[in-house]
Design a protein around this motif. Sequence first.
Motif, short mmCIF file in Angstrom:
data_model
loop_
_atom_site.label_atom_id
_atom_site.label_comp_id
_atom_site.label_asym_id
_atom_site.label_seq_id
_atom_site.Cartn_x
_atom_site.Cartn_y
_atom_site.Cartn_z
N ILE A 1 -59.79 18.55 46.02
CA ILE A 1 -59.01 18.08 47.03
C ILE A 1 -57.29 18.05 46.04
O ILE A 1 -57.54 16.74 45.62
CB ILE A 1 -59.46 17.78 48.45
N PHE A 2 -56.09 18.82 46.58
CA PHE A 2 -54.85 18.57 46.43
C PHE A 2 -55.51 17.43 47.75
O PHE A 2 -54.54 18.50 48.75
CB PHE A 2 -54.13 19.63 45.84
N GLN A 3 -54.93 16.62 48.31
CA GLN A 3 -54.53 15.59 48.60
C GLN A 3 -53.16 15.03 49.37
O GLN A 3 -52.29 15.47 48.09
CB GLN A 3 -55.37 14.53 49.57
N LYS A 4 -52.74 14.48 50.39
CA LYS A 4 -51.28 14.59 50.56
C LYS A 4 -51.25 13.85 49.23
O LYS A 4 -50.24 13.07 49.13
CB LYS A 4 -50.91 13.75 52.52
N LYS A 5 -51.50 12.37 49.37
CA LYS A 5 -51.23 11.41 48.60
C LYS A 5 -50.79 12.34 47.11
O LYS A 5 -49.63 11.64 45.74
CB LYS A 5 -52.42 10.54 48.11
N ASP A 6 -51.39 12.78 46.61
CA ASP A 6 -51.40 13.91 45.52
C ASP A 6 -49.93 14.38 45.06
O ASP A 6 -49.07 14.63 44.92
CB ASP A 6 -52.16 15.16 44.93
N GLY A 7 -49.63 15.29 46.45
CA GLY A 7 -48.47 16.26 47.22
C GLY A 7 -47.34 14.69 46.68
O GLY A 7 -46.05 14.90 46.68
N ALA A 8 -47.19 13.74 47.69
CA ALA A 8 -46.39 12.25 47.23
C ALA A 8 -46.17 12.13 45.98
O ALA A 8 -45.21 12.23 45.53
CB ALA A 8 -46.90 11.08 48.28
N MET A 9 -47.17 11.91 44.73
CA MET A 9 -46.81 11.55 43.89
C MET A 9 -46.07 12.57 42.97
O MET A 9 -45.68 12.29 42.17
CB MET A 9 -48.94 11.12 42.87
N CYS A 10 -46.10 13.78 43.23
CA CYS A 10 -45.64 14.85 42.46
C CYS A 10 -44.84 14.88 42.75
O CYS A 10 -43.38 14.89 41.79
CB CYS A 10 -46.40 16.10 42.71
N VAL A 11 -44.30 14.41 44.41
CA VAL A 11 -42.72 14.37 44.54
C VAL A 11 -41.82 13.34 43.98
O VAL A 11 -40.89 13.49 42.84
CB VAL A 11 -42.92 14.81 45.56
N VAL A 12 -42.27 12.34 44.03
CA VAL A 12 -41.92 11.09 43.30
C VAL A 12 -42.02 10.96 41.86
O VAL A 12 -41.10 11.40 40.69
CB VAL A 12 -43.59 9.56 43.88
#
Length: 227
Positions: free
Chosen positions: A198-209
């Motif tokens: 699962i691509f979770q919110k923490k993954d999205g945040a890490m990608c953005v950062v």
Amino acid sequence: MNINFDFRTKLFVIVLNMSLVATLTSDILIYILLFLLGIYLIIQGYVKQTVEYIAAAVLFIILRIVSGGNGITVLIPEMFLFMVLRILMMLMAAYPVIGMPPGEIVAVFKKIHAPDGIALPVTFMLRFFPTVKSEFKDVFKALRLRKLLSWNHPFHSMEYIITPVIFRSSRIAEELAASAESRGISNPGIHTSRTKIIFQKKDGAMCVVAALLTAVFIIVERMALRC
């Protein structure tokens, strides 16, 4: 703190890190990137590995500073120190991926519909590296036990290390391929995994950062070159 990111997030970080390794020339930016990669490893629980990588990086940074950018004699030229720091950055970014279970990697590739020509070689490669690392440790232990390692005869010591590792690695590669085939890695049907992909919110945040930091590094690098 032990945050487990999705494989796609880790792969994204590796790609961004590769672009920075190929782009950055400023020593300050390289040192900052090493520090940020250390934080990236620590939040995933790789504290011991982070200390080892940072210690190695600090050693080579000190050598660069002491040599004044000219290298330490002919044995350790500046180009070698330059390359080692970049190799360390690549290893730090790739370490969370190298330790992943092969089944999870296969499941991710199946989920994103990656072609088998890419998915299978990458899976075998990630499974092969840790195995070869353990083989090197076993060879070193055996050579120390027999007292065959000596600085007085470096070429003989190298031969004693490389030869058994090559033969054992060849055998291991065949065994890994047979093991993967017996588990149905090339089966065209649906593959399942016990781990939830699962691509979770923490993954999205890490990608953005990671993307923002990469952009900042590139902008600062270009501004420094213009000045």
